[in-house]
Write an enzyme that holds these catalytic residues in place. Structure first.
Site, short mmCIF file in Angstrom:
data_model
loop_
_atom_site.label_atom_id
_atom_site.label_comp_id
_atom_site.label_asym_id
_atom_site.label_seq_id
_atom_site.Cartn_x
_atom_site.Cartn_y
_atom_site.Cartn_z
N GLY A 1 -108.72 -27.75 112.60
CA GLY A 1 -107.37 -28.29 112.62
C GLY A 1 -106.65 -28.05 111.30
O GLY A 1 -105.46 -27.77 111.25
N ARG B 1 -95.64 -21.94 108.97
CA ARG B 1 -95.89 -23.40 108.93
C ARG B 1 -97.25 -23.72 108.34
O ARG B 1 -97.85 -24.74 108.66
CB ARG B 1 -95.76 -24.03 110.31
CG ARG B 1 -94.32 -23.98 110.80
CD ARG B 1 -94.18 -24.64 112.13
NE ARG B 1 -92.79 -24.52 112.56
CZ ARG B 1 -92.03 -25.53 112.89
NH1 ARG B 1 -92.49 -26.75 112.88
NH2 ARG B 1 -90.79 -25.34 113.27
N ASP C 1 -116.11 -40.22 111.72
CA ASP C 1 -115.97 -41.67 111.61
C ASP C 1 -116.43 -42.30 112.93
O ASP C 1 -116.50 -41.61 113.95
CB ASP C 1 -114.53 -42.09 111.27
CG ASP C 1 -113.50 -41.43 112.16
OD1 ASP C 1 -113.27 -40.22 111.99
OD2 ASP C 1 -112.96 -42.10 113.04
N1 HPA Z 1 -108.85 -40.57 116.53
C1 HPA Z 1 -108.31 -39.40 116.84
N2 HPA Z 1 -108.70 -38.25 116.30
C2 HPA Z 1 -109.70 -38.29 115.40
C3 HPA Z 1 -110.31 -39.48 115.03
C4 HPA Z 1 -109.85 -40.69 115.65
O1 HPA Z 1 -110.36 -41.77 115.36
N3 HPA Z 1 -111.25 -39.19 114.10
C5 HPA Z 1 -111.23 -37.85 113.91
N4 HPA Z 1 -110.28 -37.30 114.70
#
Ligand code: HPA
Length: 251
Positions: free
Chosen positions: A36, A59, A220
């Site tokens: 990303g 961009r 996470d």
């Molecule tokens: N939400 C959406 N996209 C993400 C998250 C999340 O908690 N963590 C990493 N990409």
């Protein structure tokens, strides 16, 4: 190329460069790795690709083409969200003759079956988005699935590299800041992690008759509140990038 991509291709100008991509036809390899984040695209190009050339910087969606172990490979940032991923993937598949896109991203765990640092390979993706159903004249729900060949290839490369992969479903959301708490409900329905791009990529690959795979490192955990520190994050991303690069060699 599929019927939808063909009719799409007739409606949409296939002239290159496009408003979103400054590359000329032929600038991209047949396989594109898509993180990303543009800085991650730059990192991969500088760390792994020989003779990497910047082919797009519109961009700051940095795109590079170089060689990995002698094979031409590209890497380009998707940006955040299905609209951004959808634009870039559509153009790469339909205007730049790209055949395979491997997303290498991050995701938040929504299921106790996965932990931070795990790498998830998305077999299928559910969504809260209208990305697919707003554009095709069909009733029902679009099941967004990975290319089985890319899944198999990543599986065998990961095994040879000693990097465990967890296979399952992702939930792609339009909302990072979601007041509804829907992501953890999708977790209760067997989904492993939430992110924001895989559904857009899989739908675009299927409509274009091309191949896609999303690999995501769990950065996470929405159930435990845990998140990766910067150094662990980098090391785990490196594992995922190596699986993607080795897979590219076998396509
Ligand atoms: N939400 C959406 N996209 C993400 C998250 C999340 O908690 N963590 C990493 N990409």
């Amino acid at each position: 190329m599929s019927n939808y991509a063909k009719t799409g291709g007739e409606k949409h100008s296939a002239a290159t460069p496009t408003p979103q991509n400054g590359a000329a036809k032929g600038d991209f390899a047949k396989t594109v790795l898509m993180p990303g984040d543009p800085l991650r695209a730059q990192f991969i190009a500088k760390t792994y690709l020989e003779g990497a050339k910047l082919v797009n910087n519109v961009r700051y969606a940095q795109g590079y083409t170089g060689t990995y172990k002698g094979r031409s490979v590209s890497v380009m940032a998707s940006g955040m969200g299905m609209p951004s991923m959808g634009i870039h993937a559509y153009e790469l598949f339909n205007f730049y003759d790209v055949d395979h896109i491997i997303r290498i991203g991050t995701a938040g765990a929504i299921n106790p079956a996965v932990s931070v640092r795990d790498v998830v390979a998305a077999v299928g993706v559910s969504t809260n988005s209208e990305f697919a159903m707003s554009q095709f004249p069909v009733n029902g729900h679009f099941s967004a699935v990975a290319s089985y060949r890319l899944l198999k290839t990543a599986d065998s490369c990961a095994e040879e590299l000693g990097i465990p992969l967890t296979f399952g479903s992702l939930y792609s959301t339009d909302l990072f800041y979601d007041a509804s708490g829907a992501a953890t409900e999708w977790g209760k329905l067997g989904h492993l992690a939430v992110e924001m791009e895989a559904y857009g990529l899989y739908v675009t690959a299927q409509q274009s008759g091309k191949e896609a795979l999303a690999l995501c490192t769990i950065s996470d955990h929405l159930l435990t509140g845990e998140s990766l520190d910067a150094e662990t994050r980098q090391n785990t991303f490196t594992d995922m990038m190596e699986v993607a690069l080795e897979s590219a060699l076998r396509l």
